[in-house]
Motif scaffolding. Structure first.
Motif, PDB file in Angstrom:
ATOM      1  N   ALA A 205      36.214  55.631  34.782  1.00  8.22           N
ATOM      2  CA  ALA A 205      36.988  54.959  35.832  1.00  8.22           C
ATOM      3  C   ALA A 205      36.185  54.958  37.127  1.00  8.22           C
ATOM      4  O   ALA A 205      36.106  53.941  37.834  1.00  8.22           O
ATOM      5  CB  ALA A 205      38.318  55.678  36.025  1.00  8.22           C
ATOM      6  N   ARG A 206      35.575  56.098  37.419  1.00  2.00           N
ATOM      7  CA  ARG A 206      34.791  56.226  38.652  1.00  2.00           C
ATOM      8  C   ARG A 206      33.653  55.191  38.674  1.00  2.00           C
ATOM      9  O   ARG A 206      33.464  54.485  39.659  1.00  2.00           O
ATOM     10  CB  ARG A 206      34.217  57.645  38.721  1.00  2.00           C
ATOM     11  N   GLU A 207      32.950  55.086  37.543  1.00  2.00           N
ATOM     12  CA  GLU A 207      31.821  54.145  37.482  1.00  2.00           C
ATOM     13  C   GLU A 207      32.301  52.698  37.547  1.00  2.00           C
ATOM     14  O   GLU A 207      31.684  51.854  38.201  1.00  2.00           O
ATOM     15  CB  GLU A 207      31.013  54.378  36.192  1.00  2.00           C
ATOM     16  N   ASN A 208      33.427  52.419  36.880  1.00  2.00           N
ATOM     17  CA  ASN A 208      33.981  51.076  36.944  1.00  2.00           C
ATOM     18  C   ASN A 208      34.297  50.695  38.391  1.00  2.00           C
ATOM     19  O   ASN A 208      34.005  49.596  38.839  1.00  2.00           O
ATOM     20  CB  ASN A 208      35.268  50.998  36.123  1.00  2.00           C
ATOM     21  N   MET A 209      34.919  51.626  39.105  1.00  2.00           N
ATOM     22  CA  MET A 209      35.330  51.332  40.479  1.00  2.00           C
ATOM     23  C   MET A 209      34.128  51.239  41.414  1.00  2.00           C
ATOM     24  O   MET A 209      34.124  50.428  42.343  1.00  2.00           O
ATOM     25  CB  MET A 209      36.324  52.389  40.975  1.00  2.00           C
ATOM     26  N   ALA A 210      33.121  52.056  41.151  1.00  2.90           N
ATOM     27  CA  ALA A 210      31.966  52.066  42.056  1.00  2.90           C
ATOM     28  C   ALA A 210      30.996  50.914  41.786  1.00  2.90           C
ATOM     29  O   ALA A 210      30.201  50.545  42.647  1.00  2.90           O
ATOM     30  CB  ALA A 210      31.222  53.397  41.926  1.00  2.90           C
ATOM     31  N   TYR A 211      31.106  50.331  40.604  1.00  4.35           N
ATOM     32  CA  TYR A 211      30.108  49.353  40.164  1.00  4.35           C
ATOM     33  C   TYR A 211      29.976  48.169  41.144  1.00  4.35           C
ATOM     34  O   TYR A 211      28.882  47.822  41.572  1.00  4.35           O
ATOM     35  CB  TYR A 211      30.487  48.840  38.772  1.00  4.35           C
TER      36      TYR A 211
ATOM     37  N   ASN B 100      39.027  53.752  26.992  1.00  7.94           N
ATOM     38  CA  ASN B 100      39.658  54.049  25.697  1.00  7.94           C
ATOM     39  C   ASN B 100      40.571  55.257  25.734  1.00  7.94           C
ATOM     40  O   ASN B 100      41.438  55.419  24.878  1.00  7.94           O
ATOM     41  CB  ASN B 100      38.580  54.307  24.641  1.00  7.94           C
ATOM     42  N   GLU B 101      40.360  56.128  26.701  1.00  8.99           N
ATOM     43  CA  GLU B 101      41.188  57.343  26.796  1.00  8.99           C
ATOM     44  C   GLU B 101      42.430  57.118  27.652  1.00  8.99           C
ATOM     45  O   GLU B 101      43.179  58.039  27.910  1.00  8.99           O
ATOM     46  CB  GLU B 101      40.354  58.481  27.415  1.00  8.99           C
ATOM     47  N   MET B 102      42.605  55.889  28.126  1.00 12.50           N
ATOM     48  CA  MET B 102      43.712  55.636  29.070  1.00 12.50           C
ATOM     49  C   MET B 102      44.797  54.764  28.442  1.00 12.50           C
ATOM     50  O   MET B 102      44.527  53.958  27.557  1.00 12.50           O
ATOM     51  CB  MET B 102      43.193  54.876  30.299  1.00 12.50           C
ATOM     52  N   SER B 103      46.032  54.885  28.987  1.00 13.53           N
ATOM     53  CA  SER B 103      47.122  54.000  28.587  1.00 13.53           C
ATOM     54  C   SER B 103      46.950  52.653  29.299  1.00 13.53           C
ATOM     55  O   SER B 103      46.134  52.538  30.222  1.00 13.53           O
ATOM     56  CB  SER B 103      48.457  54.623  28.999  1.00 13.53           C
ATOM     57  N   GLY B 104      47.735  51.673  28.886  1.00 11.80           N
ATOM     58  CA  GLY B 104      47.666  50.349  29.525  1.00 11.80           C
ATOM     59  C   GLY B 104      47.905  50.430  31.024  1.00 11.80           C
ATOM     60  O   GLY B 104      47.202  49.813  31.831  1.00 11.80           O
ATOM     61  N   GLY B 105      48.910  51.216  31.406  1.00  6.06           N
ATOM     62  CA  GLY B 105      49.244  51.328  32.828  1.00  6.06           C
ATOM     63  C   GLY B 105      48.103  51.962  33.614  1.00  6.06           C
ATOM     64  O   GLY B 105      47.810  51.558  34.744  1.00  6.06           O
ATOM     65  N   GLN B 106      47.472  52.968  32.994  1.00  8.57           N
ATOM     66  CA  GLN B 106      46.354  53.640  33.685  1.00  8.57           C
ATOM     67  C   GLN B 106      45.166  52.691  33.833  1.00  8.57           C
ATOM     68  O   GLN B 106      44.536  52.622  34.890  1.00  8.57           O
ATOM     69  CB  GLN B 106      45.950  54.897  32.902  1.00  8.57           C
ATOM     70  N   LYS B 107      44.902  51.919  32.781  1.00 13.23           N
ATOM     71  CA  LYS B 107      43.792  50.947  32.870  1.00 13.23           C
ATOM     72  C   LYS B 107      44.065  49.942  33.982  1.00 13.23           C
ATOM     73  O   LYS B 107      43.167  49.555  34.729  1.00 13.23           O
ATOM     74  CB  LYS B 107      43.652  50.189  31.544  1.00 13.23           C
ATOM     75  N   GLN B 108      45.335  49.522  34.073  1.00  8.56           N
ATOM     76  CA  GLN B 108      45.642  48.517  35.084  1.00  8.56           C
ATOM     77  C   GLN B 108      45.467  49.092  36.490  1.00  8.56           C
ATOM     78  O   GLN B 108      45.021  48.408  37.403  1.00  8.56           O
ATOM     79  CB  GLN B 108      47.065  47.977  34.868  1.00  8.56           C
ATOM     80  N   ARG B 109      45.797  50.387  36.655  1.00  6.59           N
ATOM     81  CA  ARG B 109      45.567  51.021  37.956  1.00  6.59           C
ATOM     82  C   ARG B 109      44.090  51.074  38.295  1.00  6.59           C
ATOM     83  O   ARG B 109      43.694  50.863  39.442  1.00  6.59           O
ATOM     84  CB  ARG B 109      46.072  52.456  37.939  1.00  6.59           C
ATOM     85  N   VAL B 110      43.276  51.387  37.294  1.00 11.48           N
ATOM     86  CA  VAL B 110      41.831  51.449  37.539  1.00 11.48           C
ATOM     87  C   VAL B 110      41.321  50.045  37.915  1.00 11.48           C
ATOM     88  O   VAL B 110      40.524  49.881  38.844  1.00 11.48           O
ATOM     89  CB  VAL B 110      41.076  52.015  36.310  1.00 11.48           C
ATOM     90  N   ALA B 111      41.816  49.042  37.199  1.00 16.15           N
ATOM     91  CA  ALA B 111      41.397  47.659  37.511  1.00 16.15           C
ATOM     92  C   ALA B 111      41.798  47.296  38.945  1.00 16.15           C
ATOM     93  O   ALA B 111      41.035  46.667  39.681  1.00 16.15           O
ATOM     94  CB  ALA B 111      42.012  46.694  36.509  1.00 16.15           C
ATOM     95  N   LEU B 112      42.990  47.733  39.331  1.00 18.91           N
ATOM     96  CA  LEU B 112      43.431  47.485  40.715  1.00 18.91           C
ATOM     97  C   LEU B 112      42.545  48.227  41.705  1.00 18.91           C
ATOM     98  O   LEU B 112      42.149  47.697  42.741  1.00 18.91           O
ATOM     99  CB  LEU B 112      44.860  47.998  40.901  1.00 18.91           C
ATOM    100  N   GLY B 113      42.245  49.473  41.344  1.00 17.83           N
ATOM    101  CA  GLY B 113      41.385  50.308  42.197  1.00 17.83           C
ATOM    102  C   GLY B 113      40.034  49.656  42.403  1.00 17.83           C
ATOM    103  O   GLY B 113      39.502  49.625  43.510  1.00 17.83           O
ATOM    104  N   ARG B 114      39.510  49.094  41.329  1.00 23.03           N
ATOM    105  CA  ARG B 114      38.203  48.453  41.418  1.00 23.03           C
ATOM    106  C   ARG B 114      38.265  47.257  42.381  1.00 23.03           C
ATOM    107  O   ARG B 114      37.316  46.974  43.102  1.00 23.03           O
ATOM    108  CB  ARG B 114      37.775  47.992  40.030  1.00 23.03           C
ATOM    109  N   ALA B 115      39.409  46.569  42.380  1.00 25.21           N
ATOM    110  CA  ALA B 115      39.553  45.436  43.295  1.00 25.21           C
ATOM    111  C   ALA B 115      39.725  45.917  44.738  1.00 25.21           C
ATOM    112  O   ALA B 115      39.094  45.411  45.664  1.00 25.21           O
ATOM    113  CB  ALA B 115      40.748  44.583  42.876  1.00 25.21           C
ATOM    114  N   ILE B 116      40.568  46.937  44.921  1.00 25.78           N
ATOM    115  CA  ILE B 116      40.892  47.393  46.280  1.00 25.78           C
ATOM    116  C   ILE B 116      39.676  48.006  46.967  1.00 25.78           C
ATOM    117  O   ILE B 116      39.428  47.784  48.153  1.00 25.78           O
ATOM    118  CB  ILE B 116      42.053  48.423  46.252  1.00 25.78           C
ATOM    119  N   VAL B 117      38.889  48.779  46.203  1.00 27.84           N
ATOM    120  CA  VAL B 117      37.783  49.522  46.789  1.00 27.84           C
ATOM    121  C   VAL B 117      36.752  48.578  47.410  1.00 27.84           C
ATOM    122  O   VAL B 117      36.034  48.940  48.337  1.00 27.84           O
ATOM    123  CB  VAL B 117      37.173  50.470  45.721  1.00 27.84           C
TER     124      VAL B 117
END
Ligand code: ADP
Length: 400
Positions: free
Chosen positions: A113-119, A154-171
């Motif tokens: 998640a960290r790498e996805n958001m920082a990318y 792969n270790e996350m639920s749908g809701g958690q993935k969506q939060r990470v995707a949002l995080g990547r956008a917000i950051v």
């Protein structure tokens, strides 16, 4: 985004740039092996600074194409798109300062998640690794996903993935957020929670946001204004309650609301000081003539919202007879399906009203609650309310 101390109160809008988004005559024609199709036709629309606008409409009406043109993922056939004071329709997605969140999340599966958001930050800013890491952690706190930062999707639920995707956008601190059905893959309970959360976030961040959904409940509950589309054309843009009470046409009226508005073709009669709306022998509604500026005595389409139909009499209204076909118990209210004047109608009534199928009931509707549409064009002739001005004059720009 700069210098937000960890654990600080909600981010204030000053930290972000707020930006208007302006579409002028935006048109998209697909011309490919399958043929030529106008997916979006002459859309004019302004999204104000910090506003949350939701595009809603049936599948295939052109919502995603519009959003993808804003993002730069689809070329514009005609028209202009401005973000702030820049025309952007010729710019690449990375030059537009927009961030998009997709229904599919579109996370890199091998990255945490960290790498996805920082990318994105790594490629679009000159921040150091430490600064990038600090920003990711701030946003992770805002979204309550700190404990997920070292997990892969792969270790996350749908809701958690969506939060990470949002995080990547917000950051990335974009000027505009573009969200395409971001909650559609979540179950009903989580969807409702994320709805509330997204609204909170959008208000806190104050970022101009365009959100696409086919779900009218999602649109009605989240939007500052909803933009209703049909067949490539923008029908109306207004605050949800304005579009609900004062739809510009029958399409908007029947698209918004669940159960949907009942529509009945009726004859118009002027009797004394009133207009009567009759189907066969049954007079379904009347309106005092002095309160209605009806340009026609041709047949009109009468619109009756389920929640406005009363089982029993209403002051100043005629009563007509209906037979109960099905009674659906809903808990907080009931949906009563009726047959009246050869027409199926649905009424939404309080839980204590529970007639049996086969029962004959009296039905009425107050003059102020009826809607009228031109039977040919679908244009609204009367919306909710009872003044000579209840003919909607709100058009696309009227609420600006
Ligand atoms: P919505 O998001 O409202 O469901 P879309 O914007 O995806 O609708 O599609 C609008 C219209 O454009 C549809 O009729 C669709 O078939 C057509 N369309 C979308 N993408 C393409 C494409 N790449 N090529 C041809 N036609 C397309």
């Amino acid at each position: 985004m700069v210098g937000l101390p960890t654990g600080s109160p909600p981010i204030s809008s000053e930290v972000f740039t707020v930006t208007t988004l302006e579409l002028t005559d935006v048109t998209k024609v697909y011309d490919d092996a399958q043929g030529r199709e106008t997916a979006v036709e002459s859309v004019d629309l302004t999204v104000k600074d910090g506003e949350f606008v939701v595009f809603v409409g049936p599948s295939g009406c052109g919502k995603s194409t519009t959003l993808r043109m804003l993002a730069g993922l689809e070329t514009v056939t005609d028209g202009t798109i401005e973000i702030g004071d820049r025309e952007v329709q010729h710019l690449a997605p990375s030059e537009r300062s927009v961030a998009m969140v997709f229904q599919s999340y579109a996370l890199y599966t091998k990255m945490t998640a960290r790498e996805n958001m920082a990318y994105g930050l790594k490629h679009s800013t000159g921040l150091t690794k430490k600064e990038r890491s600090e920003q990711v952690e701030e946003i992770a706190e805002l979204l309550d996903i700190v404990e997920l930062l070292d997990d892969v999707p792969n270790e996350m639920s749908g809701g958690q993935k969506q939060r990470v995707a949002l995080g990547r956008a917000i950051v990335r601190d974009p000027d505009v957020f573009l969200l395409d059905e971001p909650l559609s893959n979540l179950d009903a309970k989580l969807r409702s929670r994320m709805r509330t959360e997204l609204q909170r976030l959008q208000t806190e961040l104050g970022v101009t946001t365009v959100y696409v959904t086919h779900d009218q409940t999602e649109a009605m509950t989240m939007a500052d204004r909803i933009a209703i589309m049909n067949d490539g054309a923008l029908q109306q843009i207004d605050a949800p309650e304005v579009a609900y009470d004062h739809p510009v046409n029958e399409f908007v009226a029947t698209f918004l609301g669940s159960p949907a508005m009942n529509t009945v073709e009726t004859e118009v009669e002027r009797v004394g000081d009133a207009y009567r709306f009759r189907r066969g022998e049954a007079v379904l509604a009347t309106v005092p003539a002095e309160r209605l500026d009806l340009p026609t005595t041709d047949p009109v389409t009468l619109g009756l919202r389920p929640e406005d139909l009363r089982l029993g009499s209403s002051r100043g209204a005629p009563t007509f007879t209906a037979t109960v076909t099905v009674a659906e118990y809903q808990g907080n209210d009931n949906f009563i399906h009726l047959s009246a004047a050869d027409q199926a109608l649905t009424a939404r009534v309080p839980p204590e009203t529970y007639p049996e199928p086969g029962e004959t009931v009296d039905v009425s509707i107050a003059p102020r609650d009826i809607y009228l549409f031109d039977a040919e064009t679908g244009r609204s002739l009367k919306t909710r309310g009872l003044t000579s001005r209840s003919t909607p004059e709100r058009r696309l720009s009227a609420s600006e």
